[in-house]
Write a protein that holds these residues in place. Structure first.
Motif, PDB file in Angstrom:
ATOM      1  N   LYS A   1       3.479   3.213   4.028  1.00 27.42           N
ATOM      2  CA  LYS A   1       2.467   2.190   4.319  1.00 27.42           C
ATOM      3  C   LYS A   1       2.711   0.879   3.581  1.00 27.42           C
TER       4      LYS A   1
ATOM      5  N   HIS B   1      -6.086  -1.113  -8.848  1.00 26.63           N
ATOM      6  CA  HIS B   1      -6.252  -2.537  -9.195  1.00 26.63           C
ATOM      7  C   HIS B   1      -7.569  -3.105  -8.665  1.00 26.63           C
TER       8      HIS B   1
ATOM      9  N   SER C   1      -4.150   2.914  -6.294  1.00 25.49           N
ATOM     10  CA  SER C   1      -2.975   2.058  -6.153  1.00 25.49           C
ATOM     11  C   SER C   1      -3.046   0.926  -7.173  1.00 25.49           C
TER      12      SER C   1
ATOM     13  N   GLY D   1       1.024   4.921  -6.959  1.00 26.44           N
ATOM     14  CA  GLY D   1       0.100   4.077  -7.714  1.00 26.44           C
ATOM     15  C   GLY D   1       0.716   3.251  -8.820  1.00 26.44           C
TER      16      GLY D   1
ATOM     17  N   GLU E   1       5.086   9.593  -5.288  1.00 27.03           N
ATOM     18  CA  GLU E   1       5.205   8.877  -4.006  1.00 27.03           C
ATOM     19  C   GLU E   1       4.788   7.411  -4.129  1.00 27.03           C
TER      20      GLU E   1
ATOM     21  N   GLY F   1       4.838   3.344  -3.534  1.00 28.03           N
ATOM     22  CA  GLY F   1       5.127   2.392  -2.464  1.00 28.03           C
ATOM     23  C   GLY F   1       5.353   1.016  -3.068  1.00 28.03           C
ATOM     24  N   ARG F   2       4.266   0.476  -3.636  1.00 27.71           N
ATOM     25  CA  ARG F   2       4.301  -0.892  -4.176  1.00 27.71           C
ATOM     26  C   ARG F   2       5.454  -1.110  -5.162  1.00 27.71           C
TER      27      ARG F   2
ATOM     28  N   ARG G   1      -3.893  -9.595   1.148  1.00 27.63           N
ATOM     29  CA  ARG G   1      -4.293  -9.138  -0.187  1.00 27.63           C
ATOM     30  C   ARG G   1      -5.193 -10.122  -0.947  1.00 27.63           C
TER      31      ARG G   1
ATOM     32  N   TYR H   1      -8.707  -8.386  -1.665  1.00 29.41           N
ATOM     33  CA  TYR H   1      -8.900  -7.844  -3.022  1.00 29.41           C
ATOM     34  C   TYR H   1      -8.957  -8.938  -4.094  1.00 29.41           C
TER      35      TYR H   1
ATOM     36  N   TYR I   1       2.550  -4.085   1.155  1.00 30.12           N
ATOM     37  CA  TYR I   1       1.234  -4.364   1.736  1.00 30.12           C
ATOM     38  C   TYR I   1       1.108  -5.827   2.181  1.00 30.12           C
TER      39      TYR I   1
END
Ligand code: LLP
Length: 417
Positions: free
Chosen positions: A56, A149, A192, A225, A266, A268-269, A305, A309, A365
């Motif tokens: 993702k 975050h 995350s 995360g 796992e 991602g970022r 983003r 956020y 993202y």
């Protein structure tokens, strides 16, 4: 490790890309993605730790291929993500599907595809067991640990929609037992952009303890995360220190184990975030009395983003003469909402229409959360390959193509045809 808040690539390259592909364009650095994958893989040399990349974060298939080539499997959350991973040639046993309110049809697809299904509710566990007795699956628990975050991405807290309550674990075991389904994996993901590494260590402890109740267990997946710094001087997550502390715990856990066992993370970022830049052009410089705006040719339709956020992304003017004076700007997008601000109160060199801005740390993202809001086309995507070539990995649609596609999908025809 390359600093994530200064430009990670020669501005001449970005000018060349803007010249050839136009803007807005996401630019990714293959070298950096590979180095980051290798760094993660070196963290636990003495333990059976494997890495899954959270699709993702950035699902461009060219990026997925690079990450697969570095030995990662994939963490997926939809049938579509699974299909993407299969399509680039991934073995189904390297694809984990963490379900979240999945449908029966999605469950049957996952079973057919042979991916590892990670189930997050007792109801779904029961329907899986009924449909596939004597098979195996993984379960996701709710560890009641809060981090991330932003509240919107804190997934492990007590009130989270994700995972099976820990106090219902024995019920999960008895449902599986009734249908002779092996619970071969246990998983959690606390959020995350984790702020406190201690929370991840606590989650590890919770999972190791819970695993004692599961006789058929083959693996534990600790989720993703891992954060990246977005701002200058932002404290960064000390991965080596984290790995040392986690290793101590893995050692004592595996010491008592006589069968083969694996651990997974796992992220991602962490893998792709710093390796992506959103390249945009200044279209307007506008003094609104109390605020000076730089208006760009992108917006929250392409990088959500900041609007969603209040996330911070460093913005660099790659065209302006650094020796001119600076100004305080609000960097705004071209979407018809006043919340379409990409950067508030940024000190930038004196900027002019036509200048190019690089919005940093946009590899995760960014494009995956982009939309056609205001019916605008999506950005192009360009990869700077490890050999130094510039390669189109997604072309931008023209306004005509964008509208044609939309009319076609909605069953309408163009009136001018
Ligand atoms: N595993 C699971 C089950 C997840 O839900 C996620 C992210 C990950 C792994 C990867 O997390 P990462 O390592 O990337 O932090 N759109 C938000 C982030 C949402 C993350 C959702 N789940 C943002 O832009 O900050």
């Amino acid at each position: 490790m390359q600093s994530t808040h200064s430009l990670p690539v020669d501005p001449d390259r970005l000018h060349a890309i803007a010249g050839k592909w136009g803007t807005p364009t996401y630019v990714y650095l293959e070298d950096m993605i590979r180095v980051r994958c290798q760094l993660l893989q070196g963290l636990f040399p003495d333990f059976p730790v494997s890495w899954l990349y959270a699709v993702k974060a950035n699902d461009n298939p060219h990026i997925l291929k690079i990450i697969a080539n570095e030995g990662f499997g994939f963490d997926t959350v939809s049938t579509e993500e699974v299909l993407l991973c299969l399509n680039i040639g991934t073995n189904p046993n390297k694809i984990f599907y963490t379900e979240n309110n999945m449908t029966d049809a999605e469950m049957h697809d996952a079973a057919k595809q042979g991916v590892v299904l990670n189930i997050g509710s007792l109801g779904r566990l029961k329907s899986f067991c009924e449909a596939y007795p004597k098979s195996e699956c993984s379960i996701r628990i709710k560890p009641d640990i809060s981090d991330g975050h932003h509240a919107k991405v804190d997934t492990g807290n007590q009130d989270s929609k994700f995972g099976i309550r820990l106090d219902l674990l024995s019920e999960a075991v008895s449902i599986a037992g009734e249908y002779q389904v092996q619970i071969s994996g246990i998983h959690a993901h606390i959020g995350s952009g984790i702020r406190e590494p201690e929370n991840l260590l606590t989650e590890i402890e919770v999972l190791l303890t819970a695993s004692e109740k599961l006789d058929d267990l083959k693996f534990i997946n600790f989720g993703g995360g891992m954060p990246i710094p977005y701002k200058i001087n932002e404290r960064s997550f000390d991965l080596n220190r984290f790995a040392e502390m986690a290793s101590d715990r893995f050692r004592s856990f595996l010491g008592e184990m006589s069968r083969p066992f694996s651990f997974f993370f796992e992220p991602g970022r962490w893998v792709v975030g710093p390796a992506g830049i959103l390249l945009t052009q200044v279209n307007t410089v506008k003094d609104q009395g109390r605020k000076l705006f730089l208006g760009t040719d992108t917006g929250f339709n392409h990088l959500l983003r900041p609007a969603l956020y209040d996330a911070y992304h460093e913005i660099v003017n790659i065209s302006a003469d650094p020796d001119t004076g600076t100004q305080n700007y609000h960097v705004a997008g071209n979407i018809c909402e006043s919340g379409d601000i990409l950067g508030l109160d940024r000190t930038l060199p004196e900027s002019r229409p036509g200048d190019h801005l690089a919005i940093l740390d946009a590899g995760a993202y960014g494009m995956t959360m982009a939309s056609h809001y205001n019916r605008r086309a999506l950005p192009a995507e360009v990869l700077i390959t490890k050999e130094g070539f510039h390669k189109t990995i997604r072309k931008r649609k023209t306004p005509d193509e964008t509208v044609d596609e939309f009319l076609n999908d909605t069953g309408m025809i163009r009136l001018d045809e």
